[in-house]
Design a protein around this motif. Sequence first.
Motif, PDB file in Angstrom:
ATOM      1  N   GLN A 182       1.068  -1.609   0.084  1.00 51.28           N
ATOM      2  CA  GLN A 182      -0.295   0.391   0.122  1.00 51.28           C
ATOM      3  C   GLN A 182       1.042   1.267  -0.252  1.00 51.28           C
ATOM      4  N   ASP A 183       0.217   2.957  -0.352  1.00 52.89           N
ATOM      5  CA  ASP A 183       1.101   3.093  -0.704  1.00 52.89           C
ATOM      6  C   ASP A 183       0.587   4.782   0.273  1.00 52.89           C
ATOM      7  N   PHE A 184      -0.567   4.402   0.581  1.00 55.84           N
ATOM      8  CA  PHE A 184      -1.252   5.342   2.180  1.00 55.84           C
ATOM      9  C   PHE A 184      -2.116   5.220   2.524  1.00 55.84           C
ATOM     10  N   LEU A 185      -1.247   5.044   4.190  1.00 53.95           N
ATOM     11  CA  LEU A 185      -2.510   4.368   4.694  1.00 53.95           C
ATOM     12  C   LEU A 185      -3.333   5.911   5.710  1.00 53.95           C
ATOM     13  N   PHE A 186      -4.300   5.907   5.450  1.00 54.59           N
ATOM     14  CA  PHE A 186      -5.318   6.622   5.683  1.00 54.59           C
ATOM     15  C   PHE A 186      -5.775   6.918   7.115  1.00 54.59           C
ATOM     16  N   SER A 187      -6.450   7.347   8.519  1.00 50.97           N
ATOM     17  CA  SER A 187      -6.777   7.226   9.254  1.00 50.97           C
ATOM     18  C   SER A 187      -8.096   7.071  10.406  1.00 50.97           C
ATOM     19  N   CYS A 188      -9.442   7.174  10.704  1.00 52.77           N
ATOM     20  CA  CYS A 188      -9.971   7.907  11.651  1.00 52.77           C
ATOM     21  C   CYS A 188     -10.081   7.097  12.635  1.00 52.77           C
ATOM     22  N   PRO A 189      -9.660   6.028  13.701  1.00 55.32           N
ATOM     23  CA  PRO A 189     -10.052   5.675  14.169  1.00 55.32           C
ATOM     24  C   PRO A 189     -11.499   6.029  15.663  1.00 55.32           C
ATOM     25  N   PRO A 190     -12.345   5.337  15.732  1.00 58.08           N
ATOM     26  CA  PRO A 190     -12.975   5.757  17.508  1.00 58.08           C
ATOM     27  C   PRO A 190     -11.691   6.351  18.248  1.00 58.08           C
ATOM     28  N   TYR A 191     -12.893   7.703  18.705  1.00 58.31           N
ATOM     29  CA  TYR A 191     -12.044   8.265  19.724  1.00 58.31           C
ATOM     30  C   TYR A 191     -12.071   8.015  21.399  1.00 58.31           C
ATOM     31  N   PHE A 192     -12.028   6.385  21.559  1.00 57.56           N
ATOM     32  CA  PHE A 192     -12.356   5.838  22.239  1.00 57.56           C
ATOM     33  C   PHE A 192     -14.139   6.038  22.590  1.00 57.56           C
ATOM     34  N   ASN A 193     -14.431   5.901  23.774  1.00 58.81           N
ATOM     35  CA  ASN A 193     -16.333   6.454  23.670  1.00 58.81           C
ATOM     36  C   ASN A 193     -16.365   7.316  22.878  1.00 58.81           C
ATOM     37  N   LEU A 194     -16.121   7.976  22.870  1.00 63.54           N
ATOM     38  CA  LEU A 194     -16.797   9.487  22.626  1.00 63.54           C
ATOM     39  C   LEU A 194     -18.225   9.367  21.570  1.00 63.54           C
ATOM     40  N   GLU A 195     -17.734   8.196  20.220  1.00 66.06           N
ATOM     41  CA  GLU A 195     -19.149   8.073  19.729  1.00 66.06           C
ATOM     42  C   GLU A 195     -19.068   6.290  19.909  1.00 66.06           C
ATOM     43  N   LYS A 196     -20.355   5.657  20.447  1.00 63.19           N
ATOM     44  CA  LYS A 196     -20.171   4.409  20.079  1.00 63.19           C
ATOM     45  C   LYS A 196     -20.971   4.039  18.741  1.00 63.19           C
ATOM     46  N   TYR A 197     -19.832   3.173  18.660  1.00 68.19           N
ATOM     47  CA  TYR A 197     -20.719   2.614  16.898  1.00 68.19           C
ATOM     48  C   TYR A 197     -21.535   1.570  16.942  1.00 68.19           C
ATOM     49  N   SER A 198     -21.356   0.426  17.169  1.00 66.89           N
ATOM     50  CA  SER A 198     -22.453  -0.453  18.412  1.00 66.89           C
ATOM     51  C   SER A 198     -21.769  -1.927  19.594  1.00 66.89           C
ATOM     52  N   GLN A 199     -22.332  -2.766  19.543  1.00 68.84           N
ATOM     53  CA  GLN A 199     -22.526  -3.128  20.954  1.00 68.84           C
ATOM     54  C   GLN A 199     -21.710  -4.720  20.923  1.00 68.84           C
ATOM     55  N   LEU A 200     -21.092  -4.783  19.538  1.00 67.94           N
ATOM     56  CA  LEU A 200     -20.063  -5.652  19.601  1.00 67.94           C
ATOM     57  C   LEU A 200     -18.726  -5.593  20.518  1.00 67.94           C
ATOM     58  N   PRO A 201     -18.513  -6.704  21.031  1.00 67.51           N
ATOM     59  CA  PRO A 201     -17.095  -6.828  22.062  1.00 67.51           C
ATOM     60  C   PRO A 201     -15.797  -6.774  21.040  1.00 67.51           C
ATOM     61  N   ASN A 202     -15.886  -6.660  19.584  1.00 68.45           N
ATOM     62  CA  ASN A 202     -14.910  -5.904  19.406  1.00 68.45           C
ATOM     63  C   ASN A 202     -14.704  -4.711  18.271  1.00 68.45           C
ATOM     64  N   ASP A 203     -15.662  -4.327  19.063  1.00 62.43           N
ATOM     65  CA  ASP A 203     -16.165  -2.341  18.750  1.00 62.43           C
ATOM     66  C   ASP A 203     -14.814  -2.228  19.604  1.00 62.43           C
ATOM     67  N   ALA A 204     -13.715  -0.686  18.862  1.00 58.52           N
ATOM     68  CA  ALA A 204     -12.900  -0.673  19.782  1.00 58.52           C
ATOM     69  C   ALA A 204     -13.480   0.802  21.139  1.00 58.52           C
ATOM     70  N   SER A 205     -14.970   1.183  19.996  1.00 57.20           N
ATOM     71  CA  SER A 205     -15.042   2.311  20.648  1.00 57.20           C
ATOM     72  C   SER A 205     -16.392   1.574  22.180  1.00 57.20           C
ATOM     73  N   ASN A 206     -16.351  -0.160  21.808  1.00 60.20           N
ATOM     74  CA  ASN A 206     -17.089  -0.273  22.797  1.00 60.20           C
ATOM     75  C   ASN A 206     -16.855  -1.225  24.221  1.00 60.20           C
ATOM     76  N   GLN A 207     -15.278  -0.995  24.184  1.00 65.63           N
ATOM     77  CA  GLN A 207     -14.866  -1.195  25.074  1.00 65.63           C
ATOM     78  C   GLN A 207     -14.593  -0.508  27.027  1.00 65.63           C
ATOM     79  N   LYS A 208     -14.408  -1.327  27.774  1.00 68.10           N
ATOM     80  CA  LYS A 208     -15.509  -0.729  28.763  1.00 68.10           C
ATOM     81  C   LYS A 208     -13.871   0.510  29.193  1.00 68.10           C
ATOM     82  N   GLU A 209     -12.434  -0.481  29.317  1.00 73.67           N
ATOM     83  CA  GLU A 209     -10.762   0.223  29.906  1.00 73.67           C
ATOM     84  C   GLU A 209     -10.914   1.159  28.649  1.00 73.67           C
ATOM     85  N   TYR A 210      -9.981   2.144  29.118  1.00 75.17           N
ATOM     86  CA  TYR A 210      -8.794   2.573  28.153  1.00 75.17           C
ATOM     87  C   TYR A 210      -7.841   2.289  27.378  1.00 75.17           C
TER      88      TYR A 210
END
Length: 323
Positions: A182-210
């Motif tokens: 790849q030539d370019f990596l772009f990402s805007c990952p979750p900002y911890f739980n500022l927005e919770k995208y889903s209840q999926l256990p591996n959703d980064a925004s759905n983690q209890k602990e930082y």
Amino acid sequence: MIDRNTKAPMTQNQCYKHVPCVDLFGDTKIKKETFTESFLVPPFSVLDTKQPYWQKRKKVWKNLILDDGSTRAGKLAKRTENWNEESDTYEIISKFDVSILDPVLSEVLLKWFAFENCKTFDPFAGDTVFGYVSSFLGNEFTGIELRQEQVDFNKEKTKGLNTKYICDDAVNVLNHIKENTQDFLFSCPPYFNLEKYSQLPNDASNQKEYKDFLQILNVAFSNAINCLKENRFACIVIGDVRDKKGYYRRLPHHICDIFEANGMKLYNEIIMFEMIGRKALTANRNFITRKNPKTHQNVLVFYKGDERRIKEIFKKLRWENLN
Ligand SMILES: C[S@@+](CC[C@H](N)C(=O)[O-])C[C@H]1O[C@@H](n2cnc3c(N)ncnc32)[C@H](O)[C@@H]1O
């Protein structure tokens, strides 16, 4: 600096017309272009999205993309108990109460830190904006996204463009994209739980602990960096978040640590200054506890490889006329 004709102070962009300058790309001619002609927006470490040149271009992109976040309206899990108007850290919540990436930011980063006809990817893809802009400009785009409904929506919206959306966990990026391709990596990952995208256990925004959230980012970005070729850039759009007591967690610093541990050092830090919008409504209340309402995001630019090769690989910029 004052404009000789109007006697008004000149903007950063106008200044360029009047100041003799050396060409940044090795041409010998003295340029009389404005900054926006040369770089689309003035190439400083602060990007001011409130400026008319930014807003005008954004309108054109929005009319092309037609993704206003409506797929996520009401579908986001409830904001966590840490979230309230005071602890909210950025102002890109749209009328649907979801954040949408700025297409002009996407375009600028692609033009500044990638090159024509290249391979781009995002392990936390979210909406269609980056993939749309990247492929519209002639690149190939691969996005990994955990939520099936978002992937389905993105596929539909970007039909006919050179985009590929895969429903999977970002940590599995190497199952879909080969190393060093790849030539370019772009990402805007979750900002911890500022927005919770889903209840999926591996959703980064759905983690209890930082720390668990950071661990997902750590594995995902470490693997993503492996997908990137040598002598390439990565851009991460991120904003800090406050803990329950109100202190900043230093999320952008933790992302820098992840990239540095994987051999990509911080090359630029850009501050994206945003519309103040409804922050103005909560500013008085926030300030009772002496919190400055956050009106910016950080764009972290990392480089992998030999920095002496940058000027050879990344050439003069050329802009599409979108109108
Ligand atoms: C901030 S958004 C993406 C930014 C995008 N530009 C947008 O505005 O929609 C983060 C995305 O990461 C996704 N996500 C969360 N955890 C993930 C994981 N483990 N793997 C892949 N995607 C994940 C969320 O579903 C969400 O769409």
